[in-house]
Design an enzyme around this catalytic site. Sequence first.
Site, PDB file in Angstrom:
ATOM      1  N   LYS A 142       1.087  -1.435   0.187  1.00  0.00           N
ATOM      2  CA  LYS A 142       0.054   0.191   0.651  1.00  0.00           C
ATOM      3  C   LYS A 142       0.733   1.108   0.019  1.00  0.00           C
ATOM      4  O   LYS A 142       0.537   2.291  -0.957  1.00  0.00           O
ATOM      5  CB  LYS A 142      -0.964   0.094   1.073  1.00  0.00           C
TER       6      LYS A 142
ATOM      7  N   LYS B  39     -11.662  -7.457  -6.066  1.00  0.00           N
ATOM      8  CA  LYS B  39     -12.868  -7.102  -5.789  1.00  0.00           C
ATOM      9  C   LYS B  39     -12.368  -5.289  -6.117  1.00  0.00           C
ATOM     10  O   LYS B  39     -13.374  -4.508  -7.000  1.00  0.00           O
ATOM     11  CB  LYS B  39     -12.650  -5.834  -4.234  1.00  0.00           C
TER      12      LYS B  39
ATOM     13  N   LYS C 195      -8.216 -15.337 -10.098  1.00  0.00           N
ATOM     14  CA  LYS C 195      -9.233 -15.172  -9.163  1.00  0.00           C
ATOM     15  C   LYS C 195      -9.976 -13.492  -9.474  1.00  0.00           C
ATOM     16  O   LYS C 195      -9.515 -12.780 -10.228  1.00  0.00           O
ATOM     17  CB  LYS C 195      -9.073 -15.684  -8.295  1.00  0.00           C
TER      18      LYS C 195
END
Length: 333
Positions: free
Chosen positions: A115, A200, A197
């Site tokens: 991050k 989000k 996969k």
Amino acid sequence: MAVKKQIVMSGIRPTGFLHLGNYFGALRNYVRMQEEYECFFMVADLHSLTTHPDTKELKLNVHRVLSENIACGLDPDKVALYCQSHIHETAELYLYLNMLAYKGELEKTTTFKDKARLQPDNVNAGLLTYPVLQTADIILHRASLVPVGKDQEQHLEMARNFVNRFNHRYGEVFPEPRAFNYGSELVKVPSLDGAGKMSKSENQLATLYLSDDDEQIRKKVKKAKTDTGPSKPHSPKPDYIENIFLLMKLVSSEEIINKFENAYTNCTIRYGDMKEQLAEDMIQFISPIREKANAIRNDENYLKEIMEKGAEKARKSARATMKLVRQAMGLNY
Ligand code: TRP
């Protein structure tokens, strides 16, 4: 005397839309756990401030996550379903735990490093102590079972370290929390583009969201990667074809799956037909959840009520823990 149920705790960040991977990887398990354990499920709105300081859409997002969770079968009467910022005891425990967390270990955390790279202009202290806040969420209820995915393993390992340090310094108050899921292998929910996969934030066109309308579902499934089909009987399946079968196994009947398996084996498969079938079965699965979630989201009074009910349960458990914490730490004068 009744045996005390084990305590389960997990948090969901109110960023991004819930998708099929969240459903099969997490929500479906929560729904099962609510029958067997004492469950605390929380919307992690404070955690989202470490990466999303703009709060304009926060309320809407919190409402959406709550609605989707309930629509998937979480029962606010069976679990404590609440919002992190409603439980002020979390902030107090977070503060105490911060004195037990070392700068060096926090800086080494993978999610922190990722991050910090993504938002170099906002490497705030909340981002650094994210795992400390997560530990506070969990141990505030003295939970030992934490249903989370692989990406949270390191945070749980840190939680165990903080717990052990606390217990060692001040006396045994907390059990060690550990990741917990049914079965050894988590269900894989592949994305529609054959790469990775459902997610989000990435590859949104290859991810099916619980809020997608029927047309969006049809469009996305139609775009899924295929080829001209096998040319020899009993060919192995390429990954992207295997993925379409995997998705079908989540929502279609056995009869339909067998039909396409056989067609694949004897080289008569038509992927156009298969995707059309998959789209319709996905719609059968997703549309009732979407409609239910929409109805709940539009009922602000109901949402307020369930948040307050959840917060009351969570506060009760939090107060009992904080009493023990202050006593153990000698903060009881
Ligand atoms: N960090 C978790 C995530 O990114 C969310 C979370 C916050 C959480 N608090 C928690 C998960 C407590 C489990 C337990 O998904």
